[in-house]
Design a protein around this motif. Structure first.
Motif, PDB file in Angstrom:
ATOM      1  N   HIS A 547       0.856  -1.185   0.000  1.00 34.05           N
ATOM      2  CA  HIS A 547       0.000   0.000   0.000  1.00 34.05           C
ATOM      3  C   HIS A 547       0.896   1.240   0.000  1.00 34.05           C
ATOM      4  O   HIS A 547       2.051   1.191   0.420  1.00 34.05           O
ATOM      5  N   GLN A 548       0.315   2.334  -0.452  1.00 31.78           N
ATOM      6  CA  GLN A 548       1.055   3.589  -0.442  1.00 31.78           C
ATOM      7  C   GLN A 548       1.571   3.897   0.957  1.00 31.78           C
ATOM      8  O   GLN A 548       2.719   4.287   1.142  1.00 31.78           O
ATOM      9  N   PHE A 549       0.710   3.715   1.952  1.00 29.57           N
ATOM     10  CA  PHE A 549       1.121   3.886   3.336  1.00 29.57           C
ATOM     11  C   PHE A 549       0.750   2.629   4.102  1.00 29.57           C
ATOM     12  O   PHE A 549      -0.402   2.177   4.048  1.00 29.57           O
ATOM     13  N   GLY A 550       1.705   2.024   4.796  1.00 26.73           N
ATOM     14  CA  GLY A 550       1.444   0.800   5.531  1.00 26.73           C
ATOM     15  C   GLY A 550       1.762   0.947   7.000  1.00 26.73           C
ATOM     16  O   GLY A 550       2.855   1.378   7.370  1.00 26.73           O
ATOM     17  N   SER A 551       0.798   0.597   7.861  1.00 24.76           N
ATOM     18  CA  SER A 551       1.026   0.562   9.304  1.00 24.76           C
ATOM     19  C   SER A 551       0.750  -0.851   9.793  1.00 24.76           C
ATOM     20  O   SER A 551       0.021  -1.622   9.153  1.00 24.76           O
ATOM     21  N   TYR A 552       1.323  -1.182  10.950  1.00 28.17           N
ATOM     22  CA  TYR A 552       1.266  -2.554  11.449  1.00 28.17           C
ATOM     23  C   TYR A 552       0.824  -2.525  12.915  1.00 28.17           C
ATOM     24  O   TYR A 552       0.950  -1.513  13.591  1.00 28.17           O
ATOM     25  N   TYR A 553       0.321  -3.676  13.400  1.00 35.27           N
ATOM     26  CA  TYR A 553      -0.397  -3.672  14.662  1.00 35.27           C
ATOM     27  C   TYR A 553       0.211  -4.583  15.719  1.00 35.27           C
ATOM     28  O   TYR A 553      -0.425  -4.895  16.707  1.00 35.27           O
ATOM     29  N   GLY A 554       1.444  -5.023  15.516  1.00 33.60           N
ATOM     30  CA  GLY A 554       2.192  -5.712  16.550  1.00 33.60           C
ATOM     31  C   GLY A 554       1.498  -6.888  17.195  1.00 33.60           C
ATOM     32  O   GLY A 554       1.381  -6.949  18.417  1.00 33.60           O
ATOM     33  N   GLY A 555       1.022  -7.824  16.405  1.00 38.90           N
ATOM     34  CA  GLY A 555       0.368  -9.006  16.956  1.00 38.90           C
ATOM     35  C   GLY A 555      -1.133  -8.989  16.841  1.00 38.90           C
ATOM     36  O   GLY A 555      -1.793 -10.000  17.107  1.00 38.90           O
ATOM     37  N   TYR A 556      -1.720  -7.852  16.463  1.00 41.76           N
ATOM     38  CA  TYR A 556      -3.172  -7.748  16.374  1.00 41.76           C
ATOM     39  C   TYR A 556      -3.638  -7.614  14.924  1.00 41.76           C
ATOM     40  O   TYR A 556      -4.770  -7.230  14.667  1.00 41.76           O
ATOM     41  N   ASP A 557      -2.733  -7.910  13.989  1.00 39.39           N
ATOM     42  CA  ASP A 557      -3.091  -7.818  12.582  1.00 39.39           C
ATOM     43  C   ASP A 557      -3.858  -9.071  12.173  1.00 39.39           C
ATOM     44  O   ASP A 557      -3.498 -10.192  12.548  1.00 39.39           O
ATOM     45  N   ASN A 558      -4.927  -8.886  11.400  1.00 37.07           N
ATOM     46  CA  ASN A 558      -5.742 -10.026  10.965  1.00 37.07           C
ATOM     47  C   ASN A 558      -4.989 -10.933   9.999  1.00 37.07           C
ATOM     48  O   ASN A 558      -5.334 -12.108   9.858  1.00 37.07           O
ATOM     49  N   PHE A 559      -3.989 -10.378   9.321  1.00 38.27           N
ATOM     50  CA  PHE A 559      -3.218 -11.174   8.375  1.00 38.27           C
ATOM     51  C   PHE A 559      -1.996 -11.717   9.109  1.00 38.27           C
ATOM     52  O   PHE A 559      -1.101 -10.976   9.500  1.00 38.27           O
ATOM     53  N   LEU A 560      -1.961 -13.027   9.309  1.00 35.19           N
ATOM     54  CA  LEU A 560      -0.970 -13.655  10.171  1.00 35.19           C
ATOM     55  C   LEU A 560       0.476 -13.317   9.822  1.00 35.19           C
ATOM     56  O   LEU A 560       1.272 -13.029  10.730  1.00 35.19           O
ATOM     57  N   PRO A 561       0.881 -13.315   8.537  1.00 34.50           N
ATOM     58  CA  PRO A 561       2.298 -13.025   8.246  1.00 34.50           C
ATOM     59  C   PRO A 561       2.761 -11.652   8.726  1.00 34.50           C
ATOM     60  O   PRO A 561       3.955 -11.435   8.899  1.00 34.50           O
ATOM     61  N   TRP A 562       1.815 -10.706   8.926  1.00 32.70           N
ATOM     62  CA  TRP A 562       2.200  -9.372   9.403  1.00 32.70           C
ATOM     63  C   TRP A 562       2.050  -9.253  10.919  1.00 32.70           C
ATOM     64  O   TRP A 562       2.355  -8.208  11.493  1.00 32.70           O
ATOM     65  N   LYS A 588      -7.930 -10.994  -5.571  1.00 36.24           N
ATOM     66  CA  LYS A 588      -9.034 -10.093  -5.249  1.00 36.24           C
ATOM     67  C   LYS A 588      -9.640 -10.479  -3.907  1.00 36.24           C
ATOM     68  O   LYS A 588      -9.995 -11.632  -3.675  1.00 36.24           O
ATOM     69  N   GLY A 589      -9.731  -9.530  -3.004  1.00 39.62           N
ATOM     70  CA  GLY A 589     -10.266  -9.770  -1.675  1.00 39.62           C
ATOM     71  C   GLY A 589      -9.226 -10.152  -0.650  1.00 39.62           C
ATOM     72  O   GLY A 589      -9.509 -10.145   0.556  1.00 39.62           O
ATOM     73  N   ASP A 590      -8.017 -10.516  -1.107  1.00 36.33           N
ATOM     74  CA  ASP A 590      -6.940 -10.866  -0.183  1.00 36.33           C
ATOM     75  C   ASP A 590      -6.082  -9.646   0.111  1.00 36.33           C
ATOM     76  O   ASP A 590      -6.050  -8.689  -0.671  1.00 36.33           O
ATOM     77  N   PRO A 591      -5.357  -9.655   1.236  1.00 35.59           N
ATOM     78  CA  PRO A 591      -4.422  -8.557   1.512  1.00 35.59           C
ATOM     79  C   PRO A 591      -3.373  -8.448   0.406  1.00 35.59           C
ATOM     80  O   PRO A 591      -2.911  -9.460  -0.135  1.00 35.59           O
ATOM     81  N   LYS A 592      -3.013  -7.215   0.070  1.00 35.63           N
ATOM     82  CA  LYS A 592      -2.016  -6.972  -0.964  1.00 35.63           C
ATOM     83  C   LYS A 592      -0.637  -6.982  -0.312  1.00 35.63           C
ATOM     84  O   LYS A 592      -0.363  -6.197   0.596  1.00 35.63           O
ATOM     85  N   GLU A 593       0.224  -7.869  -0.801  1.00 34.07           N
ATOM     86  CA  GLU A 593       1.547  -8.042  -0.211  1.00 34.07           C
ATOM     87  C   GLU A 593       2.648  -7.584  -1.168  1.00 34.07           C
ATOM     88  O   GLU A 593       2.545  -7.770  -2.383  1.00 34.07           O
ATOM     89  N   LEU A 594       3.690  -7.016  -0.594  1.00 30.63           N
ATOM     90  CA  LEU A 594       4.961  -6.809  -1.286  1.00 30.63           C
ATOM     91  C   LEU A 594       5.917  -7.851  -0.717  1.00 30.63           C
ATOM     92  O   LEU A 594       6.226  -7.831   0.477  1.00 30.63           O
ATOM     93  N   VAL A 595       6.374  -8.766  -1.543  1.00 32.95           N
ATOM     94  CA  VAL A 595       7.145  -9.901  -1.039  1.00 32.95           C
ATOM     95  C   VAL A 595       8.614  -9.766  -1.427  1.00 32.95           C
ATOM     96  O   VAL A 595       8.964  -9.201  -2.465  1.00 32.95           O
ATOM     97  N   ASN A 596       9.464 -10.277  -0.536  1.00 32.42           N
ATOM     98  CA  ASN A 596      10.907 -10.394  -0.784  1.00 32.42           C
ATOM     99  C   ASN A 596      11.573  -9.051  -1.081  1.00 32.42           C
ATOM    100  O   ASN A 596      12.495  -8.970  -1.890  1.00 32.42           O
TER     101      ASN A 596
END
Length: 673
Positions: A547-562, A588-596
């Motif tokens: 995403h243009q701007f990404g923030s993270y939630y330190g264990g409370y993110d719904n997407f497990l890898p984050w 479509k419908g899944d979180p958008k990831e930037l990998v590696n």
């Protein structure tokens, strides 16, 4: 509108009496005069002004009118109150203090006993400062003799009284071409001339010239080209020129100068080879042209060259009344309601990219704004409505201002200011995208001369980490990297749109930055085929938000890898469409990831790190391109020996790139393109 009428009650009132002793009068006769004046064709100007200033706060039990002078505000305080309140309260005296306008507004319990207003004391249009009066009325026509005489007075005072600080104009520099505006050519004619003549010692002969800073606009107008330059050197009819340039010629003549520099006339325009070569040669001199100008005319209010500078302005919204300075004196001063603040106006010229360096580098600047004409030089700030406002001590000081700052201090000021300059500049408009670096190169050249530091593509070597840690302005529309190559990916000049720089982070001690080979000129960073070699810590992460701007939630993110990414981490991506598809994941419908992606650490603030998000370039060894920036990465999670003591740190290593069993940041040489 100015009302010069005065009733019998107001005839004895003069400014000197108000200043010396103040005036206390019965309120009732003036109340009657106010009411009678409402239906009169020639109402008393002072009664009308007092009525409109106090009418919302006057109550029937008030019986006294006060007129006092506040020297700090340069204003007359007019108040309606009671005799008893005047005898027992200190508020009337406080109103004449340094912050008089604040006292009564904070004393709510007195609002039914006391009504007051501040009335500005003004001189006539264009008058010089008299005693303690510094305000002036402004003309509705900036091209009037009153306005232009005032501007000429500013210039004469600067050249005659301001000393070395304002005299530091390089008279030996002469632009390749100038416009000769001498009246000898005729009132309605000028011509293009070349004055590159040299004396017996080989030095250019000195020439005083004015320069014009203005907005071109989108409508076509007469410019100098390869095909008409000979005709332009013979004669140019004023009627052929856009109104802004016509007005600039009139101003130049009035100020007593013979020559004017205007880019559209003094640089060949067009797409032919001769014009392109002339532009390349002259654009390098742009900073020097404005820095060496005797003064610069800044057409701030004109949105285009066809609009003009000396246009009629709306009359002031405030009414004024005239009273004598002293009893029996024919000289008048003008009272008007005081405005403690004015809405900020964004002038059209302030949105133009080139204008930033043009106005910043000019030693003397004559500005024609929407509200008023104003002046700025190294010694003083002047405006059409406020006179003699000195910004610096008088010029008879014993310390040479050129020696005041040590080179290191001067360099630090330049570097600290550079980020603010770029943040301002990046939000401005440019007609040609290719001007992104040239339009600020003059400022960079001045800074480079003062510091000796290397400057490439908008970044200073000694402050590389600060210059590289830029991001999009949150809330602004996402910007795309320019389709045509203008600057390397690590430069703020590679993107279109406003940027801001990371604050309160400091370069890591072991960081090594080198500018590599380039094509074309290198002094001011015009051409952009530069590479940056950085020796620092590089960490690969398996996934972050795409995403243009990404923030993270330190264990409370719904997407497990984050889920194990620290809540202090923030990521900023420059252009999502600029990221190769193989590094993007998410249906479509899944979180958008930037990998590696790789994190290149450049700076730190306490226990947090910041740097660039980079991707490797195909078919190359150790070469990368910037795609974004990150901040707030917890350095304790890395560890000097990658000693993962905490459970969260143990989980973090699952997000590190597993190729080659990489579980800790690697110190390596990275080449950014």
């Amino acid at each position: 509108m100015i009302n010069t009428n005065r009733c019998t009650l107001c005839q004895p009132i003069s400014l000197n009496v108000i200043v010396a002793t103040g005036i206390t009068l019965p309120l009732e006769p003036h109340l009657t005069a106010w009411q009678n004046g409402l239906d009169s064709r020639n109402p008393c100007g002072l009664c009308a002004l007092i009525y409109h200033s106090l009418r919302l706060g006057v109550y029937w039990w008030m019986d006294t009118l006060l007129l006092r002078y506040n020297a700090h505000a340069g204003a007359v305080v007019v108040a309606a109150t009671t005799k008893e309140f005047v005898r027992t309260s200190i508020l009337p005296k406080l109103l004449c203090g340094e912050h008089g306008e604040k006292w009564f507004s904070e004393a709510y319990e007195y609002k039914f006993k006391f009504a007051y207003a501040f009335l500005n004391v003004n001189l006539g249009i264009g008058e010089s400062k008299s005693d303690s009066i510094s305000r002036r009325l402004r003309s509705t026509n900036p091209g009037s003799d009153d306005c232009l005489r005032l501007a000429r007075r500013w210039l004469d005072a600067c050249t005659e009284l301001h000393g070395k600080r304002c005299q530091n104009v390089d008279m030996n520099f002469v632009p390749t071409r100038l416009i000769d505006v001498s009246p000898k050519l005729g009132r309605d004619a000028v011509k293009l001339v070349s004055l590159l003549e040299y004396d017996d010692l080989g030095n250019p002969t000195s020439v005083k010239y004015a320069a014009l800073s203005y907005c071109w606009g989108t409508d076509p107008f007469l410019t100098t080209t390869s095909s008409n330059i000979r005709a332009m050197q013979q004669s140019i009819s004023l009627s052929q020129l856009p109104q802004t340039i016509q007005d600039a010629i009139r101003i130049t003549r009035y100020m007593g100068l013979r020559y004017l520099w205007v880019d559209s006339l003094c640089i060949l325009q067009g797409t032919d080879t001769a014009a392109q070569q002339d532009w390349l040669s002259e654009s390098w001199k742009m900073g020097q042209i404005y820095q060496s100008a005797y003064f610069t005319i800044s057409a701030e209010s004109a949105p285009a060259a066809l609009a003009g500078i000396l246009n009629e302005r709306p009359a002031p919204s405030v009414d004024f009344c005239a009273i004598p300075k002293s009893e029996g004196d024919s000289d008048a001063i003008y009272l008007g309601q005081h405005q403690f603040s004015n809405p900020t106006i964004t002038e059209p010229l302030h949105c133009r990219g080139w204008a930033l360096q043009e106005t910043t580098l000019s030693k003397r600047l004559l500005r024609f704004g929407t509200r008023e004409v104003s002046w700025r030089c190294s010694h003083a700030e002047e405006t059409e409505t406020r006179s003699e406002r000195q910004a610096y001590p008088p010029s008879n000081r014993s310390i040479d201002v050129e020696q005041m700052a040590e080179p290191t201090e001067q360099a630090r000021e330049i570097y600290d200011g550079w980020q603010e300059i770029v943040e301002d500049y990046s939000g401005r408009m440019l007609s040609k995208k290719s001007d992104k670096l040239p339009a600020i190169a003059g400022l960079a050249g001045v800074a480079q001369k003062a510091t000796g530091d290397a400057y490439v593509a908008g970044v200073w070597r000694q402050n590389a980490s600060q210059g590289l840690l830029w991001m999009h302005q949150r809330g602004k529309q996402e910007y795309a990297r320019k389709m045509e190559f203008q600057a390397p990916t690590w430069s703020w000049a590679s993107v279109k749109g406003p940027v801001r720089f990371l604050q309160d982070y400091f370069q890591t001690t072991d960081l090594v930055v080198k500018f590599l080979s380039s094509k074309g000129r290198t002094t001011e960073g015009f051409h952009s085929h530069y590479q940056l070699s950085i020796k620092g810590s590089v960490l690969q992460l398996s996934t972050i938000r795409c995403h243009q701007f990404g923030s993270y939630y330190g264990g409370y993110d719904n997407f497990l890898p984050w889920g194990d990414l620290c809540s202090t981490l923030e990521t900023y991506l420059d252009d999502l469409n600029d990221i190769p598809r193989r590094y993007r994941r998410g249906r479509k419908g899944d979180p958008k990831e930037l990998v590696n992606s790789c994190f290149l650490f450049l700076a730190e603030s306490g226990s947090l790190g910041a740097g660039l998000i980079i991707l490797p370039v195909e078919m190359s060894h150790n070469r990368y391109r910037r795609i974004g920036m990150f901040k707030g990465f917890p350095l304790k999670d890395l560890g000097s020996k990658q000693s993962l003591r905490s459970e969260r740190a143990w989980k973090l290593k699952n997000h590190l790139k597993r190729n080659n069993d990489q579980k800790k940041p690697q110190t390596q040489d990275v080449v950014l393109i």
